[in-house]
Design an enzyme around this catalytic site. Structure first.
Site, short mmCIF file in Angstrom:
data_model
loop_
_atom_site.label_atom_id
_atom_site.label_comp_id
_atom_site.label_asym_id
_atom_site.label_seq_id
_atom_site.Cartn_x
_atom_site.Cartn_y
_atom_site.Cartn_z
N GLN A 1 0.82 -1.21 0.00
CA GLN A 1 0.00 0.00 0.00
C GLN A 1 0.85 1.27 0.00
OE1 GLN A 1 -2.68 -0.49 3.36
NE2 GLN A 1 -3.54 -2.37 2.51
N TYR B 1 -10.97 5.56 19.89
CA TYR B 1 -11.89 4.83 19.02
C TYR B 1 -11.74 3.31 19.10
CZ TYR B 1 -13.55 9.24 17.48
OH TYR B 1 -14.14 10.48 17.48
N GLU C 1 -15.45 1.18 9.17
CA GLU C 1 -16.08 2.16 10.04
C GLU C 1 -16.15 3.54 9.41
OE1 GLU C 1 -14.44 0.25 14.26
OE2 GLU C 1 -14.07 2.36 13.79
N TYR D 1 -8.19 -11.62 10.86
CA TYR D 1 -8.26 -12.38 9.61
C TYR D 1 -8.16 -13.89 9.84
CZ TYR D 1 -7.84 -8.00 7.05
OH TYR D 1 -8.07 -6.74 6.55
N HIS E 1 -1.02 -0.18 5.56
CA HIS E 1 -1.63 0.65 6.60
C HIS E 1 -0.81 1.91 6.92
CE1 HIS E 1 -4.40 -2.71 8.39
NE2 HIS E 1 -4.34 -2.73 7.06
#
Length: 380
Positions: free
Chosen positions: A95, A264, A254, A275, A162
């Site tokens: 990513q 949070y 979310e 996973y 991430h």
């Protein structure tokens, strides 16, 4: 918000394949043609890009587009895309790569843009998200960046996922940065780590004295909220409330209303599971932690986010528009004060990486991957 205020998944979400809950990056089957015909817009291809990640419009109507391998392009609508030089080297893979691009609130007078990117560490296999600003100079053949200044960095850790590194300027003209937890889990709960946080800085990278943890100093002083996982969409609504979406694990994507100094919950609680199937306690078990205003299981794999303020699509006024990767859709979210719920889902047949509102109120989408289309949505 307490769990009782959640907007639970809608019927459209239930219709998705269960396998989507386990594959944020998996390729789902294309949406069927009959469903696509029901969309209230015409999608017109404008250009193609190689692994685009983000875009933003310039005051003159031209468009800046980032490509993950480290290319920053400027597109004249109706013309060709040209290259902006001076982009720093990026850590491409997974990513990682060149990420977001936004304009300084006074761009018209100072020419400053802000970019985010994954940056290699000195130790093998390490990288971290970085945010920098630079002066943009446009030319007839493209343009260049100069006087690049790094304003913020994640620590360099192993892995290539991430990063987050979505950027926004708020109504307060502060710089807001989403910093994902790099799949390291526990640092999201540690105020001395920038991972799993929403970061708030001044436009020059200094720390605002009204941040909730400013008096603690160090990394904590930069933090606005914490306990986040993988934050890939950030937008302010017309009431100046900040909304951010983030990818859950296996289930539990979310949409959160971001409140000052709030926790949070990740990885203590989630609406999804690990996973490998290991359960995670739900938000209902910890009412002291901030629960999402809306969540999705199966996942939509949200990417890109804008709260629509134009007039071209009157029915969308004030709605959130989210790009769906695994869901291959444009997802519209309706807000009602401090609550939110999915209102509609428009099949696009491709993974949608980015969403932006154009100068005249049209909506623009970037598909994900190689040879990805830039689409302009106009009302039918």
């Amino acid at each position: 918000m307490k769990l009782t205020s959640l907007s639970l998944l809608c019927a459209a979400a239930l219709a998705l394949p269960a396998a989507a809950a386990f594959a944020h990056d998996a390729q789902d089957a294309p949406a069927d043609a009959a469903a696509a015909k029901a969309n209230p817009f015409t999608a017109t291809e404008v250009a193609r890009f190689n692994e685009p990640w983000a875009m933003t419009f310039l005051p003159n109507g031209r468009l800046l587009v980032t490509e993950k391998r480290g290319q920053l392009k400027v597109l004249t609508i109706g013309g060709s895309a040209q290259t902006i030089t001076g982009v720093p080297a990026v850590a491409y893979g997974g990513q990682g790569g060149l990420g977001d691009v936004i304009l300084h609130p006074q761009f018209a007078s100072n020419g400053l843009i802000y970019i985010s990117y994954a940056e290699k560490g000195t130790a093998s296999g390490t990288a971290g998200a970085t945010v920098a600003r630079a002066k943009l100079t446009l030319t007839s053949s493209g343009g260049s960046l100069s006087n690049l200044q790094v304003l913020w960095r994640q620590p360099k850790v192993t892995g290539s996922n991430h990063y987050g590194h979505r950027l926004a300027f708020g109504p307060d003209h502060k710089l807001w940065i989403t910093s994902s937890e790099r799949q390291k889990f526990d640092p999201a709960q540690d105020l001395n780590s920038p991972l799993g946080k929403v970061i708030r800085l001044n436009d020059d990278g200094s720390v605002p004295t009204d941040n909730p943890f400013y008096n603690r100093g160090g990394v904590a002083a930069t933090v606005w909220s914490y306990g986040h996982r993988n934050l890939l969409g950030i937008a302010f609504d017309a009431q100046n409330k900040l909304w951010i979406h983030e990818m859950g694990p296996a289930g539990g994507d979310e949409l959160n209303l971001i409140e000052r100094g709030s926790n949070y919950g990740w990885p203590v609680v989630s609406q999804g599971d690990h996973y490998d199937g290991t359960p995670i306690p739900r938000h209902s078990t910890r009412p002291d932690l901030n629960a999402p205003e809306a969540w999705w299981t199966p996942v939509i794999a949200p990417a890109g986010f804008v709260i629509y303020s134009g007039t071209r699509f009157p029915a969308w006024a004030g709605s959130g528009l989210i790009g769906g990767l695994a869901s291959q859709a444009l997802v519209r979210v309706k807000f009602n004060g401090n609550t939110a719920a999915e209102a509609e889902r428009y099949p696009m047949g491709k993974r949608i990486r980015e969403v932006e509102q154009g100068p005249n109120g049209d909506v623009w989408l970037l598909e994900d991957g190689t040879n990805a289309r830039l689409l302009r949505l106009t009302p039918i």
